[in-house]
Write an enzyme that holds these catalytic residues in place. Structure first.
Site, PDB file in Angstrom:
ATOM      1  N   LYS A  42       0.811  -1.220   0.000  1.00 31.18           N
ATOM      2  CA  LYS A  42       0.000   0.000   0.000  1.00 31.18           C
ATOM      3  C   LYS A  42       0.843   1.269   0.000  1.00 31.18           C
ATOM      4  CE  LYS A  42      -4.404  -1.887   1.046  1.00 31.18           C
ATOM      5  NZ  LYS A  42      -5.486  -2.190   1.957  1.00 31.18           N
ATOM      6  N   ARG A  44      -3.702 -10.203   4.455  1.00 30.36           N
ATOM      7  CA  ARG A  44      -4.009 -10.313   3.018  1.00 30.36           C
ATOM      8  C   ARG A  44      -2.814  -9.738   2.257  1.00 30.36           C
ATOM      9  NH1 ARG A  44      -5.693  -6.962  -0.984  1.00 30.36           N
ATOM     10  NH2 ARG A  44      -7.208  -7.732  -2.492  1.00 30.36           N
TER      11      ARG A  44
HETATM   12  N1  PMM Z   1      -7.263  -3.912   0.361  1.00 32.12           N
HETATM   13  C1  PMM Z   1      -7.438  -3.979  -0.969  1.00 32.12           C
HETATM   14  C2  PMM Z   1      -8.403  -4.830  -1.506  1.00 32.12           C
HETATM   15  N2  PMM Z   1      -9.138  -5.633  -0.709  1.00 32.12           N
HETATM   16  N3  PMM Z   1      -9.665  -6.422   1.443  1.00 32.12           N
HETATM   17  C3  PMM Z   1      -9.498  -6.372   2.763  1.00 32.12           C
HETATM   18  N4  PMM Z   1     -10.231  -7.184   3.575  1.00 32.12           N
HETATM   19  N5  PMM Z   1      -8.609  -5.528   3.343  1.00 32.12           N
HETATM   20  C4  PMM Z   1      -7.845  -4.686   2.609  1.00 32.12           C
HETATM   21  O1  PMM Z   1      -7.053  -3.920   3.193  1.00 32.12           O
HETATM   22  C5  PMM Z   1      -8.002  -4.704   1.187  1.00 32.12           C
HETATM   23  C6  PMM Z   1      -8.951  -5.598   0.635  1.00 32.12           C
HETATM   24  C7  PMM Z   1      -6.567  -3.128  -1.847  1.00 32.12           C
HETATM   25  O2  PMM Z   1      -6.515  -3.502  -3.154  1.00 32.12           O
HETATM   26  P1  PMM Z   1      -5.402  -4.432  -3.958  1.00 32.12           P
HETATM   27  O3  PMM Z   1      -6.014  -5.773  -4.110  1.00 32.12           O
HETATM   28  O4  PMM Z   1      -5.274  -3.714  -5.234  1.00 32.12           O
HETATM   29  O5  PMM Z   1      -4.168  -4.478  -3.154  1.00 32.12           O
END
Ligand code: PMM
Length: 265
Positions: A204, A247
Site C-alpha cells: 500500500k 491479506r
Molecule cells: N485492500 C485492498 C483490496 N481488498 N480487502 C481487505 N479485507 N482488506 C484490505 O485492506 C483490502 C482488501 C486493496 O486492493 P489491492 O487488491 O489492489 O491491493
C-alpha cells in the site's frame, strides 16, 4: 490470505492475471507458497478507481472461484456487490470480503446471513473515487473501532452469527499516511475487541511513502520488491498484535517472515 486480482486496473498487479487461466495459475502458485485462503476480486478498490458493473465483475471472478474451489482451495471473494457475493458462494467461496463492511450494497448482509459463509467487514467511509476527502479523524483508532462496531452490530442484526464475522480496520481506505501507522501501532486494541481481525497492508501507498521518505540512500525507486519486504514486516507486526489473517500479494515473503517471527519471538 493471498490476493488473486482479476482486474485490469488494480494498483499493484492490475492486468497481470486478467485471463481466467492466468488467475487460476496464480492462485495455485499462491497456495503452493503457503496461502491458506485465496482472495479473488474482480473490481479494483485502489484510490481513484471507478466502479465496475456487477455482471462484468461476476464474469471475471466466477470461473476462477469455481476452478480453485474445485481443487480444494478456501476462497474468499473480494466484492462490494451482494449479487456477486451470492454467486461466488454458490460457486464455492466460503468467505465474503466486503471492504465496505456492508455499506456499499445494502443487501450484502442479508445475502450472507442466508448462507453458511463468513464475512469480513472492512472499515470504509465511502467509494474509492474520492475516499481521501473523508480521511478526517480526531482519533483514528477510536473512530475506526466505533465505526467497525456499528458494522459488526448491523451484521449481527441481519442474522450473521458472531463466529462468522471477521473485522478489518481497512488500511488505506479513507486513511492518509500517518493515520495508517497509528492504526498499526494500535492494532492490539482492535484484536482485543473479540472478532477475528484481518489486516491488508500489502504494497500500500503508506508503505511506499515511508520508504520514499527514508531518503536517497535507502535504495532509489520504491520497487514492488521493496513494498513486498515492507509488507512482510507489517505482516509480522500484525501477527504480533494478534491478527487472524493478513491479506498479501507476496505470500512467500510473508510466510518466511512469519516463520522467523515464530522461531524468534
Ligand atoms: N485492500 C485492498 C483490496 N481488498 N480487502 C481487505 N479485507 N482488506 C484490505 O485492506 C483490502 C482488501 C486493496 O486492493 P489491492 O487488491 O489492489 O491491493
Amino acid at each position: 490470505m493471498g490476493v488473486v486480482n482479476v482486474t485490469p486496473d488494480s494498483f499493484s498487479d492490475g492486468g497481470r492475471y486478467l485471463g481466467v487461466a492466468d488467475a487460476v495459475a496464480h492462485g495455485r502458485a499462491l497456495r503452493a507458497a503457503g496461502a491458506d485462503i485465496l482472495d479473488v476480486g474482480g473490481e479494483s478498490t485502489r484510490p481513484g478507481a471507478e466502479r465496475v458493473d456487477a455482471a462484468v465483475e461476476r464474469a471475471r471472478v466466477l470461473p476462477v472461484i469455481s476452478a480453485l474451489a474445485a481443487e480444494g482451495a478456501m476462497i474468499s471473494v473480494d466484492t462490494l456487490n451482494a449479487s456477486t457475493a451470492a454467486a461466488a458462494i454458490a460457486a464455492g467461496a466460503l468467505i465474503v470480503n466486503d471492504v465496505s463492511g456492508g455499506l456499499a450494497d445494502r443487501e450484502m448482509l442479508d445475502v450472507v446471513a442466508d448462507t453458511e459463509a463468513h464475512i469480513a467487514l472492512g472499515h470504509w467511509r465511502g467509494p474509492s473515487a474520492d475516499m481521501y476527502a473523508r480521511a478526517q479523524y480526531d482519533d483514528v483508532l477510536e473512530e475506526v473501532l466505533a465505526e467497525l462496531g456499528e458494522r459488526h452490530h448491523e451484521a449481527m442484526a441481519a442474522g450473521i452469527p458472531p463466529d462468522r464475522i471477521v473485522v478489518d480496520p481497512g488500511f488505506g481506505f479513507g486513511k492518509r499516511g500517518e493515520q495508517n501507522w497509528a492504526l498499526l501501532r494500535g492494532l492490539e486494541r482492535v484484536t482485543a475487541w473479540g472478532p477475528r481481525v484481518l489486516v491488508g497492508t500489502s504494497r500500500k501507498r503508506f508503505l511506499a511513502e515511508l520508504l520514499e521518505d527514508a531518503g536517497e540512500d535507502a535504495g532509489g525507486a520504491v520497487t514492488e520488491a521493496r513494498r513486498d519486504l515492507a509488507t512482510a514486516v507489517t505482516s509480522v507486526l500484525a501477527a504480533q498484535a494478534g491478527a487472524w489473517a493478513v491479506r498479501v500479494h507476496d505470500v512467500a515473503a510473508t510466510r518466511d517472515a512469519l516463520a522467523v517471527w515464530r522461531a524468534g519471538r
